[in-house]
Design a protein around this motif. Structure first.
Motif, short mmCIF file in Angstrom:
data_model
loop_
_atom_site.label_atom_id
_atom_site.label_comp_id
_atom_site.label_asym_id
_atom_site.label_seq_id
_atom_site.Cartn_x
_atom_site.Cartn_y
_atom_site.Cartn_z
N ALA A 133 -28.93 16.11 25.47
CA ALA A 133 -27.70 15.66 24.80
C ALA A 133 -27.11 14.46 25.53
O ALA A 133 -26.69 13.48 24.91
N ARG A 134 -27.08 14.52 26.87
CA ARG A 134 -26.58 13.39 27.66
C ARG A 134 -27.43 12.15 27.45
O ARG A 134 -26.92 11.05 27.27
N ARG A 135 -28.74 12.33 27.49
CA ARG A 135 -29.66 11.20 27.32
C ARG A 135 -29.46 10.55 25.95
O ARG A 135 -29.38 9.33 25.84
N LEU A 136 -29.37 11.36 24.91
CA LEU A 136 -29.19 10.84 23.56
C LEU A 136 -27.85 10.11 23.42
O LEU A 136 -27.77 9.06 22.77
N THR A 137 -26.81 10.67 24.01
CA THR A 137 -25.50 10.03 23.95
C THR A 137 -25.53 8.68 24.66
O THR A 137 -25.06 7.67 24.14
N ALA A 138 -26.11 8.65 25.85
CA ALA A 138 -26.20 7.39 26.61
C ALA A 138 -27.09 6.38 25.90
O ALA A 138 -26.76 5.19 25.85
N ALA A 139 -28.18 6.84 25.32
CA ALA A 139 -29.08 5.92 24.61
C ALA A 139 -28.39 5.29 23.41
O ALA A 139 -28.52 4.11 23.15
#
Length: 144
Positions: free
Chosen positions: A99-105
């Motif tokens: 979820a963090r990775r997707l948000t940052a991406a």
């Protein structure tokens, strides 16, 4: 990742609200902010909630501009929708890092898209055009 069934229901409602707003031609900015606030609230971390609320207030106009730019291209709208759905799927699965990775991406892509925008086309030329009689160094050109 701390989340309750009620938290997940709020996130799903927020995502449905984004989809509904975009479907009728809205920018979905307020709904987008509410979706991200619901995720922050599910963490139980008061600092995270305050940070997301603060950033939402600070970035509200930027989000509206970004959403308006995305509205000009259907592929952008679709990509943003897919990103939000993927974030929710990761939260539902308890995959906090994903979820963090997707948000940052997603943020990174939109920042790059925003930064690249003004550098193309006539606006860039207008911003870099020099006055007659000047060189790149902006020193006056000698005339004979």
């Amino acid at each position: 990742m701390v989340r309750t069934p009620a938290d997940l229901a709020r996130m799903r409602q927020g995502l449905a609200a984004i989809d509904a707003a975009v479907a009728v031609g809205g920018d979905g900015a307020e709904e987008d902010l509410a979706f991200h606030r619901s995720i922050a609230e599910s963490t139980g971390n008061a600092v995270m909630v305050s940070t997301v609320r603060y950033l939402g207030e600070v970035l509200r106009s930027g989000i509206r501009v970004t959403r308006a730019n995305e509205a000009r291209r259907g592929d952008f709208i679709e990509a943003v929708g897919q990103e939000h759905h993927a974030i929710l799927a990761a939260v539902e699965a308890g995959a906090a890092e994903e979820a963090r990775r997707l948000t940052a991406a997603g943020r990174g892509r939109r920042i790059l898209d925003r930064d690249r925008g003004p550098r193309r086309g006539p606006r860039r030329r207008a911003l870099t055009r020099r006055s007659p009689g000047t060189r790149r160094s902006d020193r006056p050109v000698r005339t004979r």
